[in-house]
Design an enzyme around this catalytic site. Structure first.
Site, PDB file in Angstrom:
ATOM      1  N   GLY A 118      23.126   9.050  42.613  1.00 28.11           N
ATOM      2  CA  GLY A 118      23.836   7.757  43.404  1.00 28.11           C
ATOM      3  C   GLY A 118      23.043   7.223  44.487  1.00 28.11           C
ATOM      4  N   SER A 119      21.969   7.323  44.643  1.00 29.47           N
ATOM      5  CA  SER A 119      21.095   6.939  45.626  1.00 29.47           C
ATOM      6  C   SER A 119      21.139   5.451  45.692  1.00 29.47           C
ATOM      7  CB  SER A 119      19.654   7.327  45.827  1.00 29.47           C
ATOM      8  OG  SER A 119      18.871   6.657  44.934  1.00 29.47           O
ATOM      9  N   ASN A 120      21.078   4.660  44.514  1.00 32.12           N
ATOM     10  CA  ASN A 120      21.236   3.309  44.379  1.00 32.12           C
ATOM     11  C   ASN A 120      22.603   2.743  44.956  1.00 32.12           C
ATOM     12  OD1 ASN A 120      18.909   1.650  43.182  1.00 32.12           O
ATOM     13  ND2 ASN A 120      18.943   3.474  41.981  1.00 32.12           N
TER      14      ASN A 120
ATOM     15  N   MET B  73      23.978   6.017  32.711  1.00 33.80           N
ATOM     16  CA  MET B  73      23.150   6.769  31.767  1.00 33.80           C
ATOM     17  C   MET B  73      23.886   6.381  30.180  1.00 33.80           C
ATOM     18  SD  MET B  73      20.676   7.433  33.611  1.00 33.80           S
ATOM     19  CE  MET B  73      19.481   8.043  32.422  1.00 33.80           C
TER      20      MET B  73
ATOM     21  N   ASN C 143      21.725  -4.222  36.181  1.00 34.12           N
ATOM     22  CA  ASN C 143      21.299  -3.137  36.095  1.00 34.12           C
ATOM     23  C   ASN C 143      19.823  -2.984  36.822  1.00 34.12           C
ATOM     24  OD1 ASN C 143      21.165  -0.300  35.090  1.00 34.12           O
ATOM     25  ND2 ASN C 143      19.706  -1.009  33.798  1.00 34.12           N
TER      26      ASN C 143
ATOM     27  N   HIS D  74      16.530  -0.920  36.569  1.00 34.38           N
ATOM     28  CA  HIS D  74      15.736  -0.047  35.648  1.00 34.38           C
ATOM     29  C   HIS D  74      14.205   0.187  36.303  1.00 34.38           C
ATOM     30  CE1 HIS D  74      14.439   1.448  31.914  1.00 34.38           C
ATOM     31  NE2 HIS D  74      13.131   0.905  31.921  1.00 34.38           N
TER      32      HIS D  74
ATOM     33  N   SER E 137      13.055  -3.184  37.999  1.00 38.57           N
ATOM     34  CA  SER E 137      13.529  -4.779  37.770  1.00 38.57           C
ATOM     35  C   SER E 137      15.016  -4.585  37.873  1.00 38.57           C
ATOM     36  CB  SER E 137      13.444  -4.956  35.978  1.00 38.57           C
ATOM     37  OG  SER E 137      11.894  -4.602  35.966  1.00 38.57           O
TER      38      SER E 137
ATOM     39  N   ASP F 197      18.133  -2.874  28.072  1.00 38.37           N
ATOM     40  CA  ASP F 197      17.249  -3.217  29.001  1.00 38.37           C
ATOM     41  C   ASP F 197      16.353  -4.451  28.824  1.00 38.37           C
ATOM     42  OD1 ASP F 197      17.727  -0.876  30.499  1.00 38.37           O
ATOM     43  OD2 ASP F 197      16.282   0.494  29.576  1.00 38.37           O
TER      44      ASP F 197
HETATM   45  C1  GRF Z   1      16.997   5.305  39.094  1.00 40.63           C
HETATM   46  O1  GRF Z   1      15.885   5.696  38.895  1.00 40.63           O
HETATM   47  C2  GRF Z   1      17.730   3.925  38.212  1.00 40.63           C
HETATM   48  O2  GRF Z   1      16.480   3.056  38.332  1.00 40.63           O
HETATM   49  C3  GRF Z   1      17.885   4.749  36.978  1.00 40.63           C
HETATM   50  O3  GRF Z   1      18.433   5.811  37.122  1.00 40.63           O
HETATM   51  C4  GRF Z   1      18.103   6.275  38.425  1.00 40.63           C
HETATM   52  C5  GRF Z   1      19.507   6.524  39.217  1.00 40.63           C
HETATM   53  O4  GRF Z   1      19.100   7.053  40.455  1.00 40.63           O
HETATM   54  N1  GRF Z   1      18.552   3.623  36.109  1.00 40.63           N
HETATM   55  P1  GRF Z   1      20.216   7.263  41.641  1.00 40.63           P
HETATM   56  O5  GRF Z   1      21.325   7.771  40.712  1.00 40.63           O
HETATM   57  O6  GRF Z   1      20.663   5.868  41.842  1.00 40.63           O
HETATM   58  O7  GRF Z   1      19.857   8.006  42.864  1.00 40.63           O
END
Ligand code: GRF
Length: 201
Positions: free
Chosen positions: A17-19, A101, A118, A120, A147, A156
């Protein structure tokens, strides 16, 4: 210049969940206005993103994909109808995938045309699919990146909003490259949303 309508966004995440966290912090800091993150949906009971959502007091819903998996495979259509029910109830204007995922099926994509983004971890169209950082290293690439793109039925493969790159170091492993790429992913997602916000104007 007219005032842009508030854009309600739901984030879909499966893992750490860092994003998701970066997007929430950006929203709270007022840098991705007019987007408002109204909820998180996760398909994994133990997703770190769920805990983050609770800490941020953001409504989170689990649409567990596990019960839809059997030795015969993944019952995508039933899982997706559950997910669609949940999305329909939340009524988002946008869906942001952030480490989600599972591949989204045509029904959900059709329900939110050009409204699903998304992130990627590769310079698309290179290295689609899983373990993109490893794919870049194995291919002997000198440059990696990430991206933000619109989601279409092609994995993608949708139109790219924004990309950022970094150098692959000679001793980079999948792990070190992924770690160095992550802050760039966060930055790219936020800037991509700022760019889209300007286009909405
Ligand atoms: C990230 O590398 C994102 O690009 C990919 O999955 C990973 C998710 O990381 N799709 P997080 O859960 O957001 O830390």
């Amino acid at each position: 210049m007219g005032k842009i309508k508030r854009q309600k966004a739901v984030v879909l995440a499966s893992g750490r969940g860092s994003n998701f966290e970066a997007l929430v912090r950006a929203e709270k800091a007022g840098v991705i206005s007019p987007f408002e993150i109204i909820g998180l949906i996760s398909n994994q009971p133990d997703s770190g993103a769920r805990e983050l959502a609770r800490n941020f007091c953001i409504p989170e819903v689990l649409v567990n994909s596990q019960p839809f998996k059997s030795p015969r495979g993944f019952d995508r259509s039933h899982y997706e109808s559950e997910l669609l029910k949940c999305l329909t109830a939340l009524k988002p204007d946008w869906i942001f995938l952030a480490g989600y995922m599972l591949v989204l099926g045509p029904e959900i994509i059709a329900a939110f045309p050009k409204r699903i983004l998304n992130i990627h971890p590769s310079l698309l169209p290179k290295h689609r699919g899983l373990r993109a950082q490893k794919q870049a290293i194995d291919a002997g690439d000198r440059i990696a990146g990430c991206s933000v793109h619109y989601v279409t039925e092609e994995l993608d493969g949708g139109p790219i909003v924004l990309q950022k790159s970094l150098e692959i170091l000679p001793d980079d492993t999948e792990e070190t490259l992924s770690k160095r790429l992550l802050p760039l992913e966060h930055e790219t997602y936020i800037e991509a949303l700022q760019q889209i916000a300007k286009e909405l104007n």
